[in-house]
Design a protein around this motif. Structure first.
Motif, mmCIF file in Angstrom:
data_model
loop_
_atom_site.group_PDB
_atom_site.id
_atom_site.type_symbol
_atom_site.label_atom_id
_atom_site.label_comp_id
_atom_site.label_asym_id
_atom_site.label_seq_id
_atom_site.Cartn_x
_atom_site.Cartn_y
_atom_site.Cartn_z
ATOM 1 N N LEU A 15 -12.468 14.965 2.727
ATOM 2 C CA LEU A 15 -13.035 14.892 1.251
ATOM 3 C C LEU A 15 -12.627 16.136 0.493
ATOM 4 O O LEU A 15 -11.925 16.164 -0.699
ATOM 5 N N ALA A 16 -12.858 17.412 1.002
ATOM 6 C CA ALA A 16 -12.730 18.482 0.268
ATOM 7 C C ALA A 16 -11.159 18.586 -0.064
ATOM 8 O O ALA A 16 -10.849 18.921 -1.264
ATOM 9 N N ILE A 17 -10.418 18.156 0.739
ATOM 10 C CA ILE A 17 -8.938 18.347 0.538
ATOM 11 C C ILE A 17 -8.617 17.334 -0.687
ATOM 12 O O ILE A 17 -7.774 17.637 -1.565
ATOM 13 N N VAL A 18 -8.964 16.114 -0.514
ATOM 14 C CA VAL A 18 -8.783 15.089 -1.617
ATOM 15 C C VAL A 18 -9.264 15.728 -3.005
ATOM 16 O O VAL A 18 -8.632 15.718 -4.085
ATOM 17 N N ILE A 19 -10.465 16.119 -2.919
ATOM 18 C CA ILE A 19 -11.064 16.630 -4.252
ATOM 19 C C ILE A 19 -10.308 17.904 -4.645
ATOM 20 O O ILE A 19 -10.007 17.891 -5.979
ATOM 21 N N PHE A 20 -9.852 18.782 -3.713
ATOM 22 C CA PHE A 20 -9.172 19.716 -4.258
ATOM 23 C C PHE A 20 -7.655 19.540 -5.039
ATOM 24 O O PHE A 20 -7.195 19.940 -6.077
ATOM 25 N N LEU A 21 -7.142 18.173 -4.336
ATOM 26 C CA LEU A 21 -5.667 18.101 -4.691
ATOM 27 C C LEU A 21 -5.990 17.266 -6.128
ATOM 28 O O LEU A 21 -5.159 17.485 -6.874
ATOM 29 N N VAL A 22 -7.170 16.495 -6.342
ATOM 30 C CA VAL A 22 -7.248 15.878 -7.646
ATOM 31 C C VAL A 22 -7.583 16.831 -8.631
ATOM 32 O O VAL A 22 -7.018 16.840 -9.694
ATOM 33 N N HIS A 23 -8.319 17.823 -8.125
ATOM 34 C CA HIS A 23 -8.703 18.879 -9.147
ATOM 35 C C HIS A 23 -7.432 19.692 -9.646
ATOM 36 O O HIS A 23 -7.159 20.074 -10.672
ATOM 37 N N SER A 24 -6.598 19.984 -8.494
ATOM 38 C CA SER A 24 -5.512 20.811 -9.156
ATOM 39 C C SER A 24 -4.597 19.934 -9.876
ATOM 40 O O SER A 24 -3.484 20.492 -10.543
ATOM 41 N N VAL A 25 -4.492 18.737 -9.568
ATOM 42 C CA VAL A 25 -3.467 17.879 -10.525
ATOM 43 C C VAL A 25 -4.089 17.156 -11.732
ATOM 44 O O VAL A 25 -3.726 16.469 -12.604
#
Ligand SMILES: *[C@@H]1O[C@H](CO)[C@@H](O)[C@H](O)[C@H]1NC(C)=O
Length: 334
Positions: A15-25
């Motif tokens: 979940l953290a990875i997905v949130i990080f990815l969405v946040h970064s893009v």
């Protein structure tokens, strides 16, 4: 108990990875929906190609045309475009920024940027960066060598700053205008060192560190801070006003250096980066699902028969009323 704990850890890490990815893009995603039409320079505001400025309109951007090249011997395939701008604007100052004069300018006026400037891996990054600095410093209109002029640019001098919209998304840095010290271009030059990252593929690196993608991201950040005063707005020249018609401002010439095959692939990627972004996301989701599946497999490998899909996915297992014995089996293997 162990299995349940590791399951949650697995879940939260993902979940953290997905949130990080969405946040970064997030900014990239917002570029898909923001079209800049609220800042458009509309054709209704523009005088005809041969009329003067409408009454009450004054020019704000200084009459300077900036261009860049390696040195002062412009290749013949660009000379026609260059000459079309010179001929229409004999009363404008003309500044050609060569590799040498660019470096001297950065070194004397913006020494904090010299290290980044010198360390850029690709010459095109320096050519991108210098145009932002000269617009922030002197103001004027920057024009790429493969853009020719189709009419006098005076009406475009009546705004404080403008850029050109590209379809389907974002803005380009091939023609831009600004007064000196416009907050948008100040933000652009201030951001350059932070965006100086390598993205493995040369084209992506150039686009993201100094090129149109970089500029589009800064544009989004600049406009997302609430309503701007009129003098701080960044206006947008749309394709119709840019080059499509006899009354448009520019004509776009293709330089022959763009005809190599690898450059064509790269141009294709540039034109389809929305598609590539979506593709990237799909791959990320797929990787997530594979990890989940692999995790389930790993946890249950060697367990007795009956590996239905539901059983292989530990999260679903836990939600269903599995027996205590099964939990103990999981615990021992985790
Ligand atoms: C200018 O640069 C071009 C391209 O790198 C080169 O071929 C040419 O010799 C240079 N001209 C001068 C006068 O240095």
């Amino acid at each position: 108990m162990l299995a349940r704990k590791s399951l949650w850890i697995f879940f939260f890490v993902n979940l953290a990875i997905v949130i990080f990815l969405v946040h970064s893009v997030w900014t990239l995603l917002s570029l898909l929906v923001v079209d800049g039409s609220s800042d458009a320079i509309s054709r209704a505001e523009l005088p005809g190609p041969n009329s003067g400025l409408p009454k009450g309109k004054q020019t704000l951007i200084p009459r300077i045309i900036h261009q860049t090249y390696v040195n002062s011997s412009i290749p013949s395939h660009w000379r026609e475009a260059q000459q079309s701008c010179l001929d229409l604007h004999e009363d404008y100052e003309y500044k050609l920024w060569t590799d040498k004069s660019s470096r001297e300018f950065i070194s004397s006026e913006y020494p904090w940027f010299l290290e980044t400037f010198d360390n850029y891996q690709f010459p095109i990054q320096r050519a991108d960066a210098i145009r932002y600095f000269v617009l922030a410093h002197y103001g004027g209109i920057y024009i790429d060598l493969d853009d020719g002029c189709n009419r006098r640019l005076d009406p475009l001098l009546t705004y404080t700053a403008w850029v050109r919209r590209t379809i389907p998304t974002g803005i380009s840095n091939d023609v831009m205008g600004s007064v000196p010290h416009h907050p948008f271009f100040l933000k652009v030059i201030d951001s350059l060192p932070r965006y100086d990252r390598s993205w493995v593929l040369p084209y992506i690196t150039v686009m993201g560190s100094t090129g149109p993608l970089f500029l589009s991201i800064i544009w989004r950040h600049y406009n997302s801070g609430g309503k701007l005063a009129d003098k701080d707005r960044l206006r947008v020249l749309f394709p119709d006003e840019y080059s499509k018609h006899s009354w448009s401002f520019f004509t776009h010439h293709m330089g022959s250096s763009w005809h190599q095959k690898d450059v064509r692939v790269i141009m294709w990627m540039g034109q389809h980066w929305v598609f590539l972004t979506v593709l990237g996301f799909s791959v990320a989701v797929l990787v997530f699902l594979c990890l989940w599946w692999a995790y389930g497999r790993l946890l249950l490998s060697g367990s007795p028969k009956g590996q239905s899909l539901r059983r292989r996915l530990p999260f679903f297992r836990r939600l269903s009323n599995s027996s205590k014995a099964e939990y103990e089996l999981l615990s021992r293997q985790a």
